[in-house]
Enzyme design. Structure first.
Site, PDB file in Angstrom:
ATOM      1  CD  GLU A 108     -20.312  24.027 -14.847  1.00 27.02           C
ATOM      2  OE1 GLU A 108     -19.411  24.090 -15.177  1.00 27.02           O
ATOM      3  OE2 GLU A 108     -20.888  23.294 -14.130  1.00 27.02           O
ATOM      4  CG  ASP A 134     -23.949  22.830 -12.645  1.00 28.32           C
ATOM      5  OD1 ASP A 134     -23.323  22.063 -13.131  1.00 28.32           O
ATOM      6  OD2 ASP A 134     -23.829  24.024 -12.134  1.00 28.32           O
ATOM      7  CB  SER A 189     -18.846  21.495 -13.229  1.00 29.77           C
ATOM      8  OG  SER A 189     -18.058  21.325 -14.191  1.00 29.77           O
TER       9      SER A 189
END
Ligand SMILES: *[C@@H]1O[C@H](CO)[C@@H](O)[C@H](O)[C@H]1NC(C)=O
Ligand SMILES: *[C@@H]1O[C@H](CO)[C@@H](O)[C@H](O)[C@H]1NC(C)=O
Ligand SMILES: *[C@@H]1O[C@H](CO)[C@@H](O)[C@H](O)[C@H]1NC(C)=O
Ligand SMILES: *[C@@H]1O[C@H](CO)[C@@H](O)[C@H](O)[C@H]1NC(C)=O
Ligand SMILES: *[C@@H]1O[C@H](CO)[C@@H](O)[C@H](O)[C@H]1NC(C)=O
Ligand SMILES: *[C@@H]1O[C@H](CO)[C@@H](O)[C@H](O)[C@H]1NC(C)=O
Length: 544
Positions: free
Chosen positions: A253, A257, A457
């Site tokens: 994650e 990002d 995401s």
């Protein structure tokens, strides 16, 4: 420090909407049994006034548009009354809690307290009293309702099992049989970013916030940039990490990002907010909000790929976080949240009855929520259709804000058939607000390029980077930051965005809805919002 609480009890919901827990047993494990950090959210003043002011500074048709406040000005507005501060501090002191730190806005207190093993019961009562769960246990705590919104660490219930069926997961797995994937150049060409579209303003910046044990690795970022980021000027290192970067493995994650906000928001200084300590698994947003309230200069755009089911959180907690988002908006900061990866979601109320399951903070009216799309033809740079996982729906906590009333009513009126009305709350804040590609990304994590990374995401930092580029152009012209963008976004009526009109997202696998949630449609819809950015057109629409 390690603090873990597990609730073995019946979770019930009172009619008034307030959670309470019938505590059978609470297991508290503190290792080593020494210090615990608690965050107290003090009752703020002038919240209504702040809400009105935020409307004005975010409305492009208002004279006050863009007249954002400094942190100090926000503090003057919201700081708790002297009485509140005094009562809370005295109370803490009388319980031997002395080591407390406040923030610029004075509406948080972070305290370290010592728990002695032989006094564990006493601590538990102290701890739980604040949450209101033991309201009737300790009369001396009457002031909590007047002076405190909540205490960090007690408001998040352990998440229940996820409702996405194996079937959907299976379908997704089998759909992954191809090799082309989304890279920065795919993103940049789809959204019409040219090699000139990179940051140039000296004091522009953007940020991603990470929670739990998600850490990015600088070496992964550098490798990602050298592998995938050809043809445009970009940075290959994070400018600043706020909080403690943990050791160990990089999280997918966090890698995703950082790698993608720095690819769309290329050549813009990027910060990572990261949370210290595992005790924050209970309260992922608290530490971060507190940091923002204690820093005068923070990046203009923040993207967060993290959320929870609304029904797993208390109203007090969500309402307070919502106020924190207003504070950010007033300062000219844009908050972007992923809309979630479970479509409309599904919650089993009884054996026979299901409803959709909205996600928070995606459902906050004061953040910009980003949904997901995929290419119509996954092998080509074609137009985009709904990614069936794209989170979307209607809040059960927050009422529909004025700025979206017209768009949402039009959807509800024009699109047939809608899911049965028992599945969603027609009066709630509807989301997402816009979308971007969320399927089949390449990410470098732990030095290995990994394909097929998917989810909202991914779309959220991509949109965040583009808003940062627009901020950049605005700063060069002497204009203020975009700030809380939704009122303006809805007034654009889709201008500057590619409308996504095909496909539906997933929901409950039952006889009534058969796995289908809402469907995309012309103009706004609760699956992809207004659509995906066409950068040059969006820039043009937002340059005054
Ligand atoms: C906020 O910042 C001040 C000044 O840097 C510091 O003394 C204080 O401890 C900080 N508050 C918290 C809760 O960290
Ligand atoms: C707390 O409030 C209840 C009713 O709201 C009242 O009966 C009680 O006396 C109060 N206790 C204290 C210690 O003030
Ligand atoms: C953006 O890209 C699309 C598709 O490649 C193209 O049709 C369009 O002319 C480009 N430019 C603008 C300003 O929309
Ligand atoms: C990249 O950003 C810096 C400022 O941080 C600026 O001086 C430089 O000109 C930018 N590069 C390009 C190609 O615009
Ligand atoms: C950039 O820095 C200058 C000088 O400190 C300041 O006047 C200006 O407001 C800053 N702009 C932004 C967007 O921070
Ligand atoms: C529907 O949403 C409103 C806020 O708009 C809320 O007050 C109400 O409780 C919600 N209804 C249900 C059944 O959750």
């Amino acid at each position: 420090m390690f603090l873990q609480m597990r609730y073995q009890g019946t979770l019930a919901r009172k009619q008034c909407g307030e959670y309470f827990v019938v505590l059978h047993r609470v297991i508290l494990r503190v290792e080593p049994l020494e210090e615990v950090e608690l965050t107290f959210a003090l009752k703020q003043q002038n919240v209504k006034q702040m809400e009105e002011l935020l409307k004005l500074v975010s409305d492009p048709d208002s004279h006050q548009y863009g007249k954002h406040l400094s942190l100090e000005e926000v503090a003057a507005l919201v700081q708790p009354s002297q009485l509140t501060e005094k009562v809370v501090r005295n109370w803490l002191q009388s319980h031997g809690v002395k080591n407390c730190h406040t923030v610029v806005t004075r509406d948080f207190l972070q305290c370290v307290m010592t728990v002695q093993p032989q006094k564990l019961d006493q601590f538990l009562i102290f701890y739980l009293s604040f949450s209101g769960w033991l309201k009737h246990y300790s009369l001396a705590l009457n002031f909590t309702a007047t002076h405190l919104d909540f205490v960090g660490g007690v408001h998040r219930f352990p998440p229940k099992g996820k409702d996405i069926s194996k079937g959907w997961e299976g379908a997704r797995q089998s759909a992954l049989g191809y090799h082309l994937g989304v890279t920065p150049s795919v993103i940049r060409s789809r959204y019409n970013l040219t090699e000139k579209d990179v940051g140039t303003a000296t004091n522009n910046s953007q940020a991603v916030a990470q929670f739990l044990e998600q850490y990015y690795n600088p070496a992964d970022l550098a490798e990602f940039m050298s592998l995938f980021a050809g043809g445009f000027t970009h940075m290959s290192a994070v400018e600043r990490v706020v909080g403690t970067q943990g050791g160990g493995k990089a999280g997918i994650e966090a890698s995703l990002d950082v790698e993608y906000i720095m690819s769309s928001g290329a050549n813009i200084s990027t910060w990572v907010f990261t949370n210290p300590g595992r005790h924050e698994t209970q309260e992922p947003f608290l530490q971060w909000m507190l940091l923002l309230s204690n820093m005068s200069a923070v990046p203009w755009v923040h993207t967060i790929s993290y959320g929870d089911d609304e029904d797993s959180l208390s109203d007090a907690y969500m309402n307070r976080i919502n106020i924190e988002f207003m504070k950010a908006g007033l300062r000219g900061i844009s908050m972007l949240f992923a809309s979630g990866d479970s479509g409309a979601g599904c919650r089993h109320l009884t054996k026979e009855r299901n409803t959709f399951r909205p996600s928070f903070p995606a459902s906050s009216p004061y953040v910009t929520t980003v949904g997901g799309t995929s290419f119509k033809n996954p092998f080509k740079l074609t137009y985009e259709v709904t990614d069936y996982i794209s989170g979307g729906g209607f809040s059960n906590v927050f009422a529909m804000p004025d700025y979206q009333g017209g768009a949402v009513q039009a959807y509800l009126k024009n699109v047939q058939p809608l899911p049965p009305q028992t599945y969603f709350n027609i009066t709630g804040r509807a989301y997402p607000d816009l979308a971007a590609l969320s399927d089949n990304y390449w990410v470098v994590t732990n030095r290995v390029p990994v394909p097929w990374v998917s989810g909202t995401s991914a779309s959220t930092p991509v949109v965040g980077g583009m808003l940062s580029l627009i901020n950049d152009q605005r700063f060069l012209k002497g204009l203020p930051s975009l700030g809380f963008i939704n009122p303006r976004l809805y007034k654009l009526q889709g201008k500057g965005l590619y409308d996504v009109t095909e496909g539906c997202h997933l929901s409950c696998l039952d006889d009534k809805v058969e796995g289908k949630g809402f469907c995309a449609s012309p103009s706004w819809d609760p699956v992809t919002g207004w659509g995906t950015p066409n950068y040059p057109a969006l820039l043009k629409a937002l340059m005054d």
